[in-house]
Design an enzyme around this catalytic site. Sequence first.
Site, PDB file in Angstrom:
ATOM      1  N   SER A  97       0.834  -1.205   0.000  1.00  0.00           N
ATOM      2  CA  SER A  97       0.000   0.000   0.000  1.00  0.00           C
ATOM      3  C   SER A  97       0.862   1.245   0.000  1.00  0.00           C
ATOM      4  O   SER A  97       1.908   1.298   0.649  1.00  0.00           O
ATOM      5  CB  SER A  97      -0.924   0.033   1.224  1.00  0.00           C
ATOM      6  OG  SER A  97      -1.692   1.220   1.227  1.00  0.00           O
TER       7      SER A  97
ATOM      8  N   LYS B 271      -4.604  -6.804   3.339  1.00  0.00           N
ATOM      9  CA  LYS B 271      -4.591  -5.715   2.359  1.00  0.00           C
ATOM     10  C   LYS B 271      -6.005  -5.458   1.843  1.00  0.00           C
ATOM     11  O   LYS B 271      -6.404  -4.307   1.602  1.00  0.00           O
ATOM     12  CB  LYS B 271      -3.656  -6.070   1.199  1.00  0.00           C
ATOM     13  CG  LYS B 271      -3.620  -5.028   0.063  1.00  0.00           C
ATOM     14  CD  LYS B 271      -3.262  -3.641   0.569  1.00  0.00           C
ATOM     15  CE  LYS B 271      -2.851  -2.686  -0.536  1.00  0.00           C
ATOM     16  NZ  LYS B 271      -3.691  -2.592  -1.683  1.00  0.00           N
TER      17      LYS B 271
ATOM     18  N   HIS C 180      -7.667  -3.553   4.546  1.00  0.00           N
ATOM     19  CA  HIS C 180      -7.092  -2.204   4.486  1.00  0.00           C
ATOM     20  C   HIS C 180      -7.805  -1.381   3.426  1.00  0.00           C
ATOM     21  O   HIS C 180      -8.191  -0.223   3.657  1.00  0.00           O
ATOM     22  CB  HIS C 180      -5.597  -2.301   4.155  1.00  0.00           C
ATOM     23  CG  HIS C 180      -4.948  -1.004   3.745  1.00  0.00           C
ATOM     24  ND1 HIS C 180      -5.144  -0.425   2.506  1.00  0.00           N
ATOM     25  CD2 HIS C 180      -4.102  -0.180   4.404  1.00  0.00           C
ATOM     26  CE1 HIS C 180      -4.465   0.699   2.420  1.00  0.00           C
ATOM     27  NE2 HIS C 180      -3.824   0.873   3.557  1.00  0.00           N
ATOM     28  N   ASN C 181      -8.021  -1.973   2.245  1.00  0.00           N
ATOM     29  CA  ASN C 181      -8.650  -1.232   1.154  1.00  0.00           C
ATOM     30  C   ASN C 181     -10.110  -0.917   1.447  1.00  0.00           C
ATOM     31  O   ASN C 181     -10.615   0.131   1.040  1.00  0.00           O
ATOM     32  CB  ASN C 181      -8.532  -2.017  -0.149  1.00  0.00           C
ATOM     33  CG  ASN C 181      -7.136  -1.947  -0.732  1.00  0.00           C
ATOM     34  OD1 ASN C 181      -6.199  -1.500  -0.064  1.00  0.00           O
ATOM     35  ND2 ASN C 181      -6.986  -2.375  -1.962  1.00  0.00           N
TER      36      ASN C 181
ATOM     37  N   GLU D 188     -10.064   1.941   3.668  1.00  0.00           N
ATOM     38  CA  GLU D 188      -9.717   3.075   2.788  1.00  0.00           C
ATOM     39  C   GLU D 188     -10.949   3.595   2.055  1.00  0.00           C
ATOM     40  O   GLU D 188     -11.187   4.811   1.985  1.00  0.00           O
ATOM     41  CB  GLU D 188      -8.650   2.624   1.792  1.00  0.00           C
ATOM     42  CG  GLU D 188      -8.247   3.626   0.743  1.00  0.00           C
ATOM     43  CD  GLU D 188      -7.309   3.010  -0.268  1.00  0.00           C
ATOM     44  OE1 GLU D 188      -7.550   3.177  -1.489  1.00  0.00           O
ATOM     45  OE2 GLU D 188      -6.338   2.341   0.137  1.00  0.00           O
TER      46      GLU D 188
ATOM     47  N   LYS E 143     -11.735  -1.344  -7.888  1.00  0.00           N
ATOM     48  CA  LYS E 143     -11.034  -2.486  -8.471  1.00  0.00           C
ATOM     49  C   LYS E 143     -11.410  -3.821  -7.850  1.00  0.00           C
ATOM     50  O   LYS E 143     -10.827  -4.839  -8.178  1.00  0.00           O
ATOM     51  CB  LYS E 143      -9.516  -2.266  -8.373  1.00  0.00           C
ATOM     52  CG  LYS E 143      -9.023  -1.099  -9.221  1.00  0.00           C
ATOM     53  CD  LYS E 143      -7.514  -0.998  -9.209  1.00  0.00           C
ATOM     54  CE  LYS E 143      -7.030   0.115 -10.135  1.00  0.00           C
ATOM     55  NZ  LYS E 143      -5.553   0.242 -10.135  1.00  0.00           N
TER      56      LYS E 143
ATOM     57  N   ARG F  55     -40.479 -14.761  11.800  1.00  0.00           N
ATOM     58  CA  ARG F  55     -39.940 -15.984  11.185  1.00  0.00           C
ATOM     59  C   ARG F  55     -40.689 -17.212  11.677  1.00  0.00           C
ATOM     60  O   ARG F  55     -40.970 -18.143  10.905  1.00  0.00           O
ATOM     61  CB  ARG F  55     -38.438 -16.113  11.496  1.00  0.00           C
ATOM     62  CG  ARG F  55     -37.586 -15.034  10.861  1.00  0.00           C
ATOM     63  CD  ARG F  55     -36.107 -15.167  11.251  1.00  0.00           C
ATOM     64  NE  ARG F  55     -35.485 -16.318  10.612  1.00  0.00           N
ATOM     65  CZ  ARG F  55     -35.001 -17.364  11.279  1.00  0.00           C
ATOM     66  NH1 ARG F  55     -35.106 -17.418  12.598  1.00  0.00           N
ATOM     67  NH2 ARG F  55     -34.455 -18.364  10.622  1.00  0.00           N
TER      68      ARG F  55
END
Length: 631
Positions: free
Chosen positions: A294, A349, A352-353, A356, A425, A607
């Site tokens: 990153s 990661k 993390h994104n 972000e 992405k 339910r």
Amino acid sequence: MLVIVTGVSGTGKTTLGSLLAEKLRLPFYDGDHFHPAENIAKMSAGHPLDDVDRIPWLQALADKLEESELKGGAVLACSALKNAYREKLSVSENLRWIHMIGDRDLIWDRMLARQNHYMKAGMLDSQIATWEKPLTGHELDISGTPEELFEESLNYLKSQPMKMKMGVIGMGVMGKSLALNLAEKGVPVSLYNRFVAGKEEGIALKVVDENPEFSNLLAFEDLQKFVDSLEKPRRILMMIPAGAAIDAQLDALIPILEKDDLVIDGGNSFYLDSDRRVARLHESGMHFLPMGVSGGEEGARKGPSIMPGGNAEGYAMVEDFLGRISAKDKNGKPCVTYVGPGGSGHFIKMVHNSIEYGEMQVLAELVHLLRFGFDCSAEQVSEIFSEWGKGELKSFLLEITADLLLFKENGDLLLDNILDQAGQKGTGAWSLTTALEYGIPYSPLAESVNARGVSGEKAMRVAFSQTFKHEFAKVEGALESWLPKIKAAYSLARIINHEVGFRLMKTVSDTKGWNLNFNEIARIWTNGCIIRSGLMETISSNYSDSVSFFETSGVKEQVISGRKDLAALVGLGLTHGFALPVMSAGINYLLGRITAESSASVIQAQRDYFGAHTYQRKDDPSGKFYHTNWI
């Protein structure tokens, strides 16, 4: 490259070595300077050294060569009269020997011409008598001019290319930046980019040509030659698109690699794919590191945050190199750590994104509300953000948002000319599907992904705005009275985003037995990465598995004090026509987490009513399930 220029005293080792070092952009060392004081005294008195005298000298030279190789190489001039001495100095397969050979009378004349050198001419014969014909390297006749000797030496070195320490596949923005970062930190790097006629030709060579200051780069378009250029066991970093391209590259690499070689995937691959690839290379006797990186282009070039998982043995092979190129935390420690087994590096990661995504969306929501609800200018919003960034709210994303609000093009604010369709992405969506799989509430960060999807429907949004006559309403009242509440709301929204992400990481780590170290993960996210911030430093210092994230010191107080302000700001924004998806989801998520008696009892009754799904009772602690005939 390591180059040793040898020969008896007076052959011109220092002159040639200095020229080569200057040409190769490497440091030059004179072996005479590494003798201990007693050796220098002995030679100054005209007495030759024996093998015992040379032991500490040779060890000092070997140590300097090993140290120099880690920094990119060196040129050393030393006598190295015997093959046993040369063996002692053979610390690397990247070492190249140039042996200066000449007529005794020529050397004698040169020694007589030297001034104030402790090696006296009278000792030449003892050196010649000790000299042994080299078993390897290039023998250089010293009768030529210094220029001729220099050119012949260069030609020899070019014919004996060094084995490179790292290989990088893929010369896109990130691959090129990481490769140059490695080269700058003294790591010899082979570059490979595929050849596609008319589309991708000479890409790796162009990187070398555009960066002539680095002598430790080699370029290839032939995969076999690229692999052959690498020191064994090989270390190869792939910086290519995630998905099928990774498997296709591994299909091409595995047959030409060997046992104990290492392959690193530095892209944004899905962690379950990385799990599979770790197992695949393990079956072939190789190592595979799924590695999150990153920091964007600038971070990759100057110092990213690096998150390798996979084989611990593989990480040990590149730990030094990754430490050199990574960002450094406030204590100077590299922002890289071995995350854990399997695809854990790519997993964190991915999370993390998603954090972000949430952080970016909150800032976008605030910019929109401040500009069009409170009628602030872009400069005013930038000033507010800059002021916040001086304190505990400091963050990279806050800083760049303040900057971009000031950027003008031909006198106009560039931001207002950027199409309001946000790209993505896939990593944010992967986090959402993983959270659903593990039953982790993820609504605030999920809304950041959904908001990008909604933004992509530009034509529909324009049409609906006309159909439903939607306009933003101006907020009545002074901005000054709202600013403390807005700041508190922003602070809490960020805490919620991070809590959601860390909760997902903790759940998956516990389920898969990864034993992730979250203090260490937060530490490597304090610099280099996109979500670096003062909050991350707080998390790194105070995170504990034994308490809830919300109860962490420095966080709990803001949860208590900020929730009314976040709720008030969301209410204000919604009633004035502003979509605040992440902040809205954040306060709903928080209230749901801290509410003792929720509305879920109605869900359970519904339910059971239509599907006989049963329910548990508060007045029966046994956990027994009940069904009621509701009709």
